[in-house]
Design an enzyme around this catalytic site. Structure first.
Site, PDB file in Angstrom:
ATOM      1  N   THR A  13      34.090  33.357  40.980  1.00 54.34           N
ATOM      2  CA  THR A  13      34.320  33.244  42.425  1.00 54.34           C
ATOM      3  C   THR A  13      33.660  34.385  43.194  1.00 54.34           C
ATOM      4  O   THR A  13      32.917  34.156  44.152  1.00 54.34           O
ATOM      5  CB  THR A  13      35.844  33.245  42.707  1.00 54.34           C
ATOM      6  OG1 THR A  13      36.425  32.238  41.893  1.00 54.34           O
ATOM      7  CG2 THR A  13      36.154  32.976  44.150  1.00 54.34           C
ATOM      8  N   GLU A 129      34.785  49.755  45.371  1.00 56.05           N
ATOM      9  CA  GLU A 129      35.554  49.418  46.572  1.00 56.05           C
ATOM     10  C   GLU A 129      36.307  48.092  46.415  1.00 56.05           C
ATOM     11  O   GLU A 129      37.435  47.936  46.897  1.00 56.05           O
ATOM     12  CB  GLU A 129      34.595  49.345  47.778  1.00 56.05           C
ATOM     13  CG  GLU A 129      35.276  49.143  49.100  1.00 56.05           C
ATOM     14  CD  GLU A 129      36.170  50.304  49.493  1.00 56.05           C
ATOM     15  OE1 GLU A 129      35.654  51.357  49.853  1.00 56.05           O
ATOM     16  OE2 GLU A 129      37.404  50.158  49.422  1.00 56.05           O
ATOM     17  N   GLY A 134      40.733  44.129  47.933  1.00 56.35           N
ATOM     18  CA  GLY A 134      39.701  43.167  48.321  1.00 56.35           C
ATOM     19  C   GLY A 134      38.745  43.749  49.348  1.00 56.35           C
ATOM     20  O   GLY A 134      38.047  44.727  49.084  1.00 56.35           O
ATOM     21  N   ILE A 136      39.399  45.417  52.074  1.00 57.04           N
ATOM     22  CA  ILE A 136      39.862  46.608  52.823  1.00 57.04           C
ATOM     23  C   ILE A 136      39.176  47.878  52.295  1.00 57.04           C
ATOM     24  O   ILE A 136      39.176  48.113  51.090  1.00 57.04           O
ATOM     25  CB  ILE A 136      41.396  46.774  52.672  1.00 57.04           C
ATOM     26  CG1 ILE A 136      42.117  45.508  53.145  1.00 57.04           C
ATOM     27  CG2 ILE A 136      41.898  48.005  53.410  1.00 57.04           C
ATOM     28  CD1 ILE A 136      43.616  45.522  52.876  1.00 57.04           C
ATOM     29  N   GLY A 187      43.202  30.187  44.528  1.00 53.74           N
ATOM     30  CA  GLY A 187      42.274  31.099  43.842  1.00 53.74           C
ATOM     31  C   GLY A 187      42.589  32.576  43.989  1.00 53.74           C
ATOM     32  O   GLY A 187      41.754  33.413  43.679  1.00 53.74           O
ATOM     33  N   ASP A 201      48.963  43.854  38.012  1.00 50.78           N
ATOM     34  CA  ASP A 201      47.758  43.969  38.842  1.00 50.78           C
ATOM     35  C   ASP A 201      47.951  45.070  39.900  1.00 50.78           C
ATOM     36  O   ASP A 201      47.054  45.880  40.148  1.00 50.78           O
ATOM     37  CB  ASP A 201      47.488  42.607  39.509  1.00 50.78           C
ATOM     38  CG  ASP A 201      46.334  42.657  40.480  1.00 50.78           C
ATOM     39  OD1 ASP A 201      45.180  42.721  40.021  1.00 50.78           O
ATOM     40  OD2 ASP A 201      46.578  42.655  41.707  1.00 50.78           O
ATOM     41  N   LYS A 205      45.870  48.749  40.406  1.00 54.04           N
ATOM     42  CA  LYS A 205      45.320  49.228  41.681  1.00 54.04           C
ATOM     43  C   LYS A 205      45.923  50.586  42.047  1.00 54.04           C
ATOM     44  O   LYS A 205      45.252  51.483  42.543  1.00 54.04           O
ATOM     45  CB  LYS A 205      45.567  48.189  42.774  1.00 54.04           C
ATOM     46  CG  LYS A 205      44.761  46.905  42.515  1.00 54.04           C
ATOM     47  CD  LYS A 205      45.243  45.737  43.360  1.00 54.04           C
ATOM     48  CE  LYS A 205      44.417  44.474  43.106  1.00 54.04           C
ATOM     49  NZ  LYS A 205      45.012  43.260  43.672  1.00 54.04           N
TER      50      LYS A 205
END
Ligand code: HSE
Length: 436
Positions: A13, A129, A134, A136, A187, A201, A205
């Site tokens: 994706t 980044e 995502g 930001i 998605g 997840d 981060k």
């Protein structure tokens, strides 16, 4: 005009988004960069499925090493995700003198120290980044914009899937499983959605954020972690009654020079900016000692928003290449040799406010018994709600507290859970309501 070749490993994706964005904004990018970015090769195990974009078949290969070994490609973009072979490919690319751009948070949270040291040794850049938040610009904000600040706190909503599920449960009363399936269809969710809903997840981060904000290497397992799987619609409704919304919040705080880091469902006042970050959106509320509060908001996942972040790194690195320099900005805001390994403040020692939902028999003396145990353990009650009355089984009794020590709370709940009049294990949700 100079050409800068790029090679893409991983045509899923986000990879598709990168190709699409280059096609869509090629002229604008070329003008701003003063050079042409040329996508020379794309590697993926699947090079037959249509991605809905026009590309020459000659660009495609199933062999990532055609990119890694190509002397004319200075920038490798790793968007395959997962640990292996992503780690091997990234390390090989660095060893061959290539800069790497990656969105792979699991890889960096687990093997970041090895990868960043290898990059420093070879004077290569790593752009990441897209690995957190995502689209930001949280990495750039911490690494560059707030470089002179002591970061007193960071509160973040860093997982779009969890935020989507919590929003739909709260605002539409939908069931957890139904909404998770929706998120998967849209998605946002990881290949294994356990990574999302169990908070893994978010922990990946958070580990990246901590290393930038505090210059600390953190063991992932030291970050306290609770996902959203145990949340019930009852708690979501009680939260509303109390004036809160529940979010999966990642919290990092500086306390007397030590760092506290925790991820758990959190009740926050419904009027706070973070409480109004809904659906798949992510946000970061950062408190710098000089800057004061900063709020960053945007799409934490998705094809084009994440591709936008990938390009911010590709262009940064390309600008350096054009100037004949590398690593203008240290990868984690300081030299890798200045990074320190730390232990985080143990969860037992954190202090916050709490929401408890007891499942208690509706009998005389129940409240005094429960509040007695809380009192013995230095826990002061702020509010009490008991809605149901006169039912045969247990009824929910909800209490919120003033600030208490986690160690005391656990001790008290252990005792309360053993009381005859308490039927099920008590639900605990932490409250953060003195957010600036
Ligand atoms: N699964 C992640 C999320 C994707 O839901 O936020 C972006 O890292």
């Amino acid at each position: 005009m100079k050409d800068i070749n790029i090679g893409l490993i991983g045509f899923g994706t986000i990879g598709t988004g990168v190709v699409k964005l280059l096609q869509q904004n090629e002229e604008l990018i070329t003008k701003k960069l003063g050079a042409r970015l040329v996508l020379k090769k794309i590697a993926d195990i699947d090079i037959t499925t249509s991605r809905g974009i026009k590309i020459s078949k000659n660009l495609l290969t199933t062999n990532a090493r055609e990119i890694i070994n190509d002397k004319d490609i200075p920038i490798v973009i790793e968007l395959m995700g997962g640990y292996e072979p992503a780690r091997t490919f990234v390390l090989e690319a660095i060893a061959k003198g290539k800069h790497v751009v990656t969105a792979n948070k699991a890889l960096l949270a687990t093997y970041g120290n090895e990868i960043f040291s290898a990059a420093q040794d070879k004077s290569m850049d790593i752009g990441f980044e897209a690995s957190v938040g995502g689209t930001i610009p949280i990495i750039k904000t911490l690494r560059e914009s707030l470089v002179a600040n002591k970061i007193n706190s960071i509160m973040g909503i860093m997982n779009g899937t969890c935020n989507f599920i919590l929003t739909k449960m709260t605002d539409e009363g939908k069931a957890f499983d139904v909404v998770l399936k929706e998120a998967q269809k849209l998605g946002f969710a990881e290949a294994d959605p356990t990574f999302d809903i169990e908070g893994i997840d978010t922990a990946h981060k958070m580990a990246i954020i901590l290393s930038l904000a505090y210059g600390k290497k953190v063991n992932l397992k030291d970050i306290y972690l609770e996902g959203i799987t145990k949340l019930s619609s009852d708690d979501i409704e009680f939260a509303k009654d109390l004036g809160y919304r529940i979010k999966l919040l990642a919290i990092a705080m500086l306390k007397n020079g030590e760092v506290e880091a925790r991820i758990h469902p959190t009740m926050i006042p419904s009027g706070h900016l973070l409480a109004n970050v809904n659906l798949n959106y992510n946000a970061f509320h950062i408190m710098g000692d000089a800057s004061g509060p900063i709020f960053l908001f945007g799409q934490g996942a998705g094809m084009m928003p994440t591709a936008s972040a990938v390009f911010s790194d590709i262009i940064d690195i390309s600008r350096d290449i054009l100037k004949g320099i590398t690593r203008r900005v240290p990868l984690r805001s300081r030299s890798e040799t200045a990074m320190q390994q730390i232990k985080l403040i143990p969860m037992d020692n954190i202090e916050t406010k709490y929401y408890f939902r007891f499942s208690a028999l509706d009998r005389p003396g129940v409240l005094s018994k429960i509040s007695g145990v809380l009192g013995e353990n230095n826990i002061s009650i702020a509010t009490v709600i008991q809605k149901a009355r006169g039912e045969k089984g247990a009824v929910p009794v909800v209490m919120t507290t003033y600030k208490a020590l986690e160690k005391d709370v656990r001790k008290a709940l252990k005792k309360i859970n053993k009381l005859d009049m308490v039927q099920d294990e008590t639900i605990l949700i932490r409250i953060e309501d003195d957010l600036n």
